[in-house]
Design a protein around this motif. Sequence first.
Motif, short mmCIF file in Angstrom:
data_model
loop_
_atom_site.label_atom_id
_atom_site.label_comp_id
_atom_site.label_asym_id
_atom_site.label_seq_id
_atom_site.Cartn_x
_atom_site.Cartn_y
_atom_site.Cartn_z
N GLU A 249 15.15 62.27 34.73
CA GLU A 249 15.54 61.11 33.94
C GLU A 249 17.07 60.97 33.86
N SER A 254 12.60 58.22 38.21
CA SER A 254 11.34 58.11 37.47
C SER A 254 10.48 59.31 37.78
N ASP A 277 8.87 64.44 22.95
CA ASP A 277 9.83 63.57 23.63
C ASP A 277 9.86 63.78 25.14
N PRO A 279 9.77 62.62 28.87
CA PRO A 279 10.14 61.34 29.49
C PRO A 279 8.91 60.53 29.87
N LYS A 280 9.07 59.23 29.89
CA LYS A 280 8.01 58.33 30.30
C LYS A 280 7.65 58.62 31.75
#
Lengths: 555, 555
Positions: A249, A254, A277, A279-280
């Motif tokens: 990130e 991604s 938390d 990362p997406k």
Amino acid sequence: MSAERLIYLPLGGAGEIGMNAYVYGYGPEGAERLIVVDLGVTFPDMDGTPGVDLILPDVSWLDERRDRIEAIFITHAHEDHVGAVGHLYGRLGAPVYARPFTAWHARRKLGDYGIGPEAVTVVWAWPEMVEAGPFKVGFLPVSHSVPESAGLVIDSPRGRVIHTGDFKIDHDPVVGEPFDKALWAEAAAPGVAALVCDSTNVFSPHPGRSEASLAEPIARLMDEAEGMVVATTFASNVARLKTLAEAAERVGRSVCLLGRAMRRMIEAGVETGILTDFPKVVSPEEAADIPRQNLMLLVTGSQGERRAASAQLAQGKYMGLELKAGDTFLFSSKTIPGNERGVIRIMNQLSEKGVDVIDDSSGAYHVSGHANHPDLETMHGLIAPDAVIPMHGEHRHLREHVKLAEAHGRAGVLAVNGTMIELGPDGPRVAEYVETGRLYLDGSVQIGALDGIVRDRIRMALNGHVTVTLILDEEGEPLGEPWCETMGLAEMGVSKTALVEVLEADLGQFVGRADAKTLADDDRLEKELRSIVRRTAQAEIGKKPEVTVVVSRLA
Amino acid sequence: MSAERLIYLPLGGAGEIGMNAYVYGYGPEGAERLIVVDLGVTFPDMDGTPGVDLILPDVSWLDERRDRIEAIFITHAHEDHVGAVGHLYGRLGAPVYARPFTAWHARRKLGDYGIGPEAVTVVWAWPEMVEAGPFKVGFLPVSHSVPESAGLVIDSPRGRVIHTGDFKIDHDPVVGEPFDKALWAEAAAPGVAALVCDSTNVFSPHPGRSEASLAEPIARLMDEAEGMVVATTFASNVARLKTLAEAAERVGRSVCLLGRAMRRMIEAGVETGILTDFPKVVSPEEAADIPRQNLMLLVTGSQGERRAASAQLAQGKYMGLELKAGDTFLFSSKTIPGNERGVIRIMNQLSEKGVDVIDDSSGAYHVSGHANHPDLETMHGLIAPDAVIPMHGEHRHLREHVKLAEAHGRAGVLAVNGTMIELGPDGPRVAEYVETGRLYLDGSVQIGALDGIVRDRIRMALNGHVTVTLILDEEGEPLGEPWCETMGLAEMGVSKTALVEVLEADLGQFVGRADAKTLADDDRLEKELRSIVRRTAQAEIGKKPEVTVVVSRLA
């Protein structure tokens, strides 16, 4: 004779790395109330256990004392500690206790056997204690390579034992609790009869490094890489997953997770509140549309497992994604001894694609989850036990660990699987040797390691197989010639005639000459036919095959 | 089309470590005269080649061009270079050339096939050259981990190629010639079209260390050890044997050799004049009477081989000698990837005996026989070839070696097995791809890797085996029920009835209902019976076994 005593008995994990299963007992000899610490598996290999799915500790000793088992405690969510819970629960039937993340995994495994979540009780960290018969047990948080690992404080009327579980001393483990020296010192303060201690890294001479030390080098690597980056590690190493994902990130990549175990671990982390938390992540379909330099795949298969994402990606397309020249593949993991061939196979396949492979040899991209030699010294010093009992190690690790304890003037006890230690007021002593062993999960059934089933499979792999059929008529006379079929054998040998024909000729000759007494005796007939096949095959092709003889008698 | 050309074609050893076999050719396309460099073996394992004795390169390409083969050159006496000479000589039939120590081994291997010593011609070092058709070939002495290793100077009308063989840059190799930089520079002086170069250690970042650096640490270890010392290394590493034996002698330990390969190597060394001053050795019988602190055993089995002396000593008495607590066992060797399990097994058995095990992890007791990354740079610089063609490496090694060459502005050519390279006046180019493969020595016969024989053995190891027999009478009606025998399968499955009974019931049901057409069709019957066995076994025990179906029809 009837005095109460405190015992320790490893049934798995002491004299091997894997398949952890330890028993503690308190009470009159032969009537101790028992608790079990960990029920793990170990993994089969082609050398010794071809076709086997999993290896479990043989818990017959416990099974025979089922009514005396108070509880099962699981220290952490690694397969070698929790993996056998589902397979063995039915034989033990005691309540299971674990911290939330571990409980999540234990419940999944029990669920596979249709056992409900209530079998597992979630516990909170020490000083909360679980009462289990004469024992009180608390979970001491400890740093390791999976979230919510715990050592156990085991109190009995005969005093306190500390069972470290797997651990390292990490003050910044990225996910979960740092090693809390004060907490462990507090637990040790009343005095500790025995420290039962992880031995895995006793041969590693330097102090262990923190998980946090990896963030910078990994981010740099991902920043400098030109194409796609693929990283693999143990899925259960949630801290590492986070370090890798956050590094991605930071440098504008991604994150895409590939492999069921990877997604399941993240799921467990989120559901149990460990991961707040992360990362997406993007799906493989989305990933396919992202420029390679903006993408990082986080994949399973760091040990070269044939069906995992790493192996699939090394071979070709996987989930619509494909590696190309200029991409980078990072093994953020150590290769466990025995897995080298599989890992090297993947490395070469990646090389053929022009992918740059980076492994842990520089030390910058992986740290171990176990305490090294100096860290073990720290632990011994912190706990100051009356005796150290090494566990979680092969014989050589346990022995070295005993030496380490003794070098500092402490009693060290070498207790391999089956060695029952009594922790008496005058120190530990061997009370008894108990028979232990292994069970194989083979397909859907459990078989004993000594049943000879796997031995037969190994023999067929080494020697091939011949089927001989002979039909005898109502008078006991051969009806035609014996018939052979081979599997796994050369078709032709030194005589340049088909092996099957040579075998049948020799068998036919024997049957033709055999007297009525021989022909009437199934056992003898079978023995002779087998021995002819082996002798002839040895002469023809230099191998002595396994033989199945079927003698059919027409009624 | 008919212009003469110089070609290089690896048939083994490029894209793998082991089984070296390289071809050079010169002449009109398709009519080149050929020379072969090395004919080595590689070793089987349970994972992929259970029951196989040795793996050989498939030399079909050469065999089909047998009349064009001028000579076979063997660079050194390691099994992966000379091991297939006996097994393949009959198919190639060209004269073999080697230096004396290597020739000694080649003759032994040919002798096993009844081929006389005259098949091998002993050659002396460069500048002596052997004429072989359009080629002249000289043996350039080079340091490695076996005596009299050589690189080859290969001259053709199209220029000179230098084929390094296996090498390291060692100025004090204890036995044999030091690396002679001036000699190699002289050989390179006329200009070299291609350097075909060892890639094994391209990932090792530090300069290689000399064999001589081991003498002191080894002597110190033997001096400080209190009990008996046992040392193991590759038997062919005669320099190491000498270092170990001399260290023992220096500290007052008698030397006893255990293991046939060990004794044979010393014999070869003495007979060929390589070893002139090896310490006196004692027999195992004499050794048994020598105080432990005055004894050093030099034994085979550094790779954990099950039948070698190391493994035998780790298990119990061997040749009247037995290890005890306080003894020291030294692995003066590196564990080759894939052999870890066997080596670790021995280490643990030794640990159980209270023997201290010392391995190469400190670096003090073993050095590699191959050139590391900086040493390869030295070699490239010394030879200054028009192109570097990496060999003797897995794909990842070859690729890294090409990068190394290119980093210094040289052409690097990645040529795996089967890639025919033409070394033309404008540099190297891929001329053709040739089919290559492996042969298995399986018992006493050679079988093809793709014959499916070993695949069947692996399947039996993974899945077990079931034999089904069915007898049909003269009218094509079943005579009794189908009969089953299993091997390598659990006896009982989920239904708690013997697996064989469940199988026979399901098969019997099918046969009972089968119509005349089905019963008349052997193929169909066999297919159906097999499929029922697999389905039922899957349901009962979760495995799909291999099945041999024997349908017997009474005439």
